[in-house]
Design a protein around this motif. Structure first.
Motif, short mmCIF file in Angstrom:
data_model
loop_
_atom_site.label_atom_id
_atom_site.label_comp_id
_atom_site.label_asym_id
_atom_site.label_seq_id
_atom_site.Cartn_x
_atom_site.Cartn_y
_atom_site.Cartn_z
N ASP A 73 0.83 -1.21 0.00
CA ASP A 73 0.00 0.00 0.00
C ASP A 73 0.87 1.26 0.00
OD1 ASP A 73 -2.41 1.36 -0.13
OD2 ASP A 73 -2.66 1.45 2.05
N LEU A 74 1.90 1.23 -0.84
CA LEU A 74 2.84 2.35 -0.94
C LEU A 74 2.95 2.88 -2.38
CD1 LEU A 74 5.81 1.23 1.36
CD2 LEU A 74 4.12 3.02 1.83
N LEU A 75 1.93 2.69 -3.18
CA LEU A 75 2.00 3.16 -4.57
C LEU A 75 2.13 4.68 -4.66
CD1 LEU A 75 -0.61 0.82 -6.29
CD2 LEU A 75 1.82 0.97 -6.84
N TRP A 76 1.87 5.36 -3.57
CA TRP A 76 1.90 6.82 -3.57
C TRP A 76 3.30 7.41 -3.40
CZ3 TRP A 76 3.88 8.85 0.94
CH2 TRP A 76 3.91 8.00 2.05
N ILE A 77 4.29 6.62 -2.99
CA ILE A 77 5.61 7.21 -2.72
C ILE A 77 6.30 7.60 -4.02
CG2 ILE A 77 5.85 5.86 -0.58
CD1 ILE A 77 8.05 4.24 -2.04
N PRO A 78 7.24 8.55 -3.98
CA PRO A 78 7.97 8.94 -5.20
C PRO A 78 8.79 7.77 -5.75
CG PRO A 78 8.29 10.56 -3.44
CD PRO A 78 7.62 9.38 -2.82
N VAL A 79 8.73 7.60 -7.06
CA VAL A 79 9.50 6.55 -7.75
C VAL A 79 10.33 7.24 -8.84
CG1 VAL A 79 9.38 4.57 -9.30
CG2 VAL A 79 7.85 4.70 -7.32
N TYR A 80 11.62 6.95 -8.86
CA TYR A 80 12.52 7.53 -9.85
C TYR A 80 13.06 6.42 -10.74
CZ TYR A 80 12.31 11.54 -6.75
OH TYR A 80 11.86 12.58 -5.98
N LYS A 81 12.93 6.62 -12.05
CA LYS A 81 13.43 5.66 -13.04
C LYS A 81 14.73 6.20 -13.63
CE LYS A 81 8.76 4.15 -14.29
NZ LYS A 81 7.97 5.17 -13.56
N ALA A 82 15.74 5.34 -13.69
CA ALA A 82 17.05 5.76 -14.17
C ALA A 82 17.63 4.70 -15.10
CB ALA A 82 18.00 5.99 -12.99
N TRP A 83 18.06 5.12 -16.28
CA TRP A 83 18.66 4.15 -17.20
C TRP A 83 19.97 3.61 -16.63
CZ3 TRP A 83 23.55 4.75 -19.13
CH2 TRP A 83 24.12 6.02 -19.05
N GLN A 84 20.58 4.37 -15.72
CA GLN A 84 21.84 3.91 -15.12
C GLN A 84 21.64 2.64 -14.29
OE1 GLN A 84 20.73 7.07 -15.05
NE2 GLN A 84 22.39 8.53 -15.39
N LEU A 85 20.39 2.34 -13.90
CA LEU A 85 20.10 1.12 -13.15
C LEU A 85 19.68 -0.04 -14.06
CD1 LEU A 85 18.20 2.65 -10.09
CD2 LEU A 85 20.61 1.98 -10.23
N ASN A 86 19.70 0.20 -15.37
CA ASN A 86 19.39 -0.88 -16.32
C ASN A 86 20.32 -2.08 -16.12
OD1 ASN A 86 17.43 0.66 -17.58
ND2 ASN A 86 18.31 0.48 -19.61
N GLU A 87 19.86 -3.21 -16.62
CA GLU A 87 20.71 -4.40 -16.67
C GLU A 87 21.97 -4.10 -17.50
OE1 GLU A 87 22.17 -6.86 -15.69
OE2 GLU A 87 20.75 -8.52 -15.82
N ARG A 88 23.00 -4.86 -17.27
CA ARG A 88 24.19 -4.79 -18.13
C ARG A 88 23.79 -5.06 -19.57
NH1 ARG A 88 28.65 -9.60 -17.96
NH2 ARG A 88 29.86 -8.97 -19.78
N HIS A 89 24.38 -4.30 -20.51
CA HIS A 89 24.08 -4.49 -21.93
C HIS A 89 24.93 -5.65 -22.47
CE1 HIS A 89 23.42 -3.84 -26.14
NE2 HIS A 89 22.54 -2.87 -25.87
N TYR A 90 24.24 -6.67 -22.98
CA TYR A 90 24.95 -7.87 -23.45
C TYR A 90 25.31 -7.84 -24.93
CZ TYR A 90 24.96 -10.82 -19.28
OH TYR A 90 25.23 -11.36 -18.06
N GLY A 91 25.22 -6.67 -25.55
CA GLY A 91 25.67 -6.54 -26.92
C GLY A 91 24.96 -7.46 -27.88
N ALA A 92 25.75 -8.08 -28.77
CA ALA A 92 25.19 -8.94 -29.81
C ALA A 92 24.65 -10.26 -29.28
CB ALA A 92 26.26 -9.20 -30.88
N LEU A 93 24.88 -10.54 -27.99
CA LEU A 93 24.32 -11.76 -27.40
C LEU A 93 22.84 -11.62 -27.06
CD1 LEU A 93 27.16 -12.81 -24.92
CD2 LEU A 93 26.82 -13.56 -27.28
N GLN A 94 22.34 -10.40 -27.00
CA GLN A 94 20.96 -10.17 -26.59
C GLN A 94 19.98 -10.86 -27.54
OE1 GLN A 94 21.48 -6.02 -24.11
NE2 GLN A 94 20.41 -5.91 -26.05
N GLY A 95 19.06 -11.62 -26.94
CA GLY A 95 18.08 -12.34 -27.73
C GLY A 95 18.51 -13.73 -28.13
N LEU A 96 19.74 -14.11 -27.78
CA LEU A 96 20.25 -15.44 -28.13
C LEU A 96 20.10 -16.40 -26.95
CD1 LEU A 96 23.57 -14.55 -30.00
CD2 LEU A 96 21.27 -14.81 -30.96
N SER A 97 19.90 -17.66 -27.24
CA SER A 97 19.82 -18.69 -26.22
C SER A 97 21.19 -18.89 -25.58
CB SER A 97 19.33 -20.00 -26.83
OG SER A 97 19.63 -21.10 -26.00
N LYS A 98 21.24 -18.93 -24.27
CA LYS A 98 22.51 -19.17 -23.58
C LYS A 98 23.06 -20.55 -23.91
CE LYS A 98 21.33 -16.02 -19.84
NZ LYS A 98 20.89 -15.87 -18.44
#
Length: 228
Positions: A73-98
């Motif tokens: 019941d805390l949907l009212w608190i301030p929320v900040y979105k930052a691209w700096q907190l994105n996942e590590r960028h996996y380059g050309a591996l993105q979308g490929l099966s491990k």
């Protein structure tokens, strides 16, 4: 003494399928939704409350945070979105099966790409449709900050910058802070919070949907940590 709570987003559809995800904007799986809701219930039962929350630009983290805050019941608190907190960028591996990548390059190389501190995955080219510059979410970010690939070291640079510029200030004001992010952006944060070596970071894993509580002293050095 300050409290900081970190949560890796719930299981995503590509976690479930065992694909490299990175900055690809993949939704939560049904299990991931349940993990996020359960995290909120655990925090509420333990009588946690938050003044401010941070998350990335990626919907698997954003939705996890929303489910957590709804349960509390805390949907009212301030929320900040930052691209700096994105996942590590996996380059050309993105979308490929491990599994497929491991068959092609070998298990050891894949472990280095996934777990090491300095190893760079193969890079995207700038004409690749997966290059984030073509995504409206990043239209206000200077091209020099948009990665074609990243090591954990490079991820840590952007996470630490945002920590020092924004999050640390909120904690020192006495605000209770919740961060919902990703496996590698949180590994990057823990590396400098816990002063881990590049060798120690290889074996660090953060489970999806489990609240990790840090107790910090006045200098924001950890004095205790535990999973709920």
């Amino acid at each position: 003494m300050y409290k900081l709570v970190l949560i890796r987003h719930g299981e995503s559809e590509w976690n479930k399928a065992n694909f490299f995800t990175g900055w690809t904007d993949i939704d939560l799986s049904d299990k991931g939704i349940e993990e996020a809701q359960n995290a909120g219930r655990l925090l509420k039962e333990a009588q946690f409350a938050f003044d401010v929350a941070y998350t990335s630009y990626l919907k698997r983290a954003i939705k996890t945070l929303d489910y957590v805050l709804e349960e509390m019941d805390l949907l009212w608190i301030p929320v900040y979105k930052a691209w700096q907190l994105n996942e590590r960028h996996y380059g050309a591996l993105q979308g490929l099966s491990k599994t497929t990548v491991a068959q092609r390059y070998g298990e050891e190389q894949v472990k280095l790409w996934r777990r090491s501190y300095n190893e760079l995955p193969p890079a995207l080219t700038k004409d690749d449709k997966r290059y984030p510059i073509y995504d409206a979410k990043y239209r206000d970010i200077d091209d020099e900050f948009i990665p074609l690939t990243e090591s954990l070291k490079e991820t840590a640079i952007r996470v630490k910058y945002y920590w020092n510029r924004e999050i640390k200030t909120q904690i020192k004001k006495g605000n209770n802070v919740l961060i919902v992010a990703h496996g590698n952006s949180l590994r990057a944060l823990l590396k400098f919070l816990d002063n881990l070596t590049p060798g120690e970071i290889i074996d660090l894993d953060i489970p999806t949907g489990d609240p990790l509580v840090y107790m910090l002293d006045k200098q924001l050095h950890p004095v205790d940590k535990y999973y709920l």
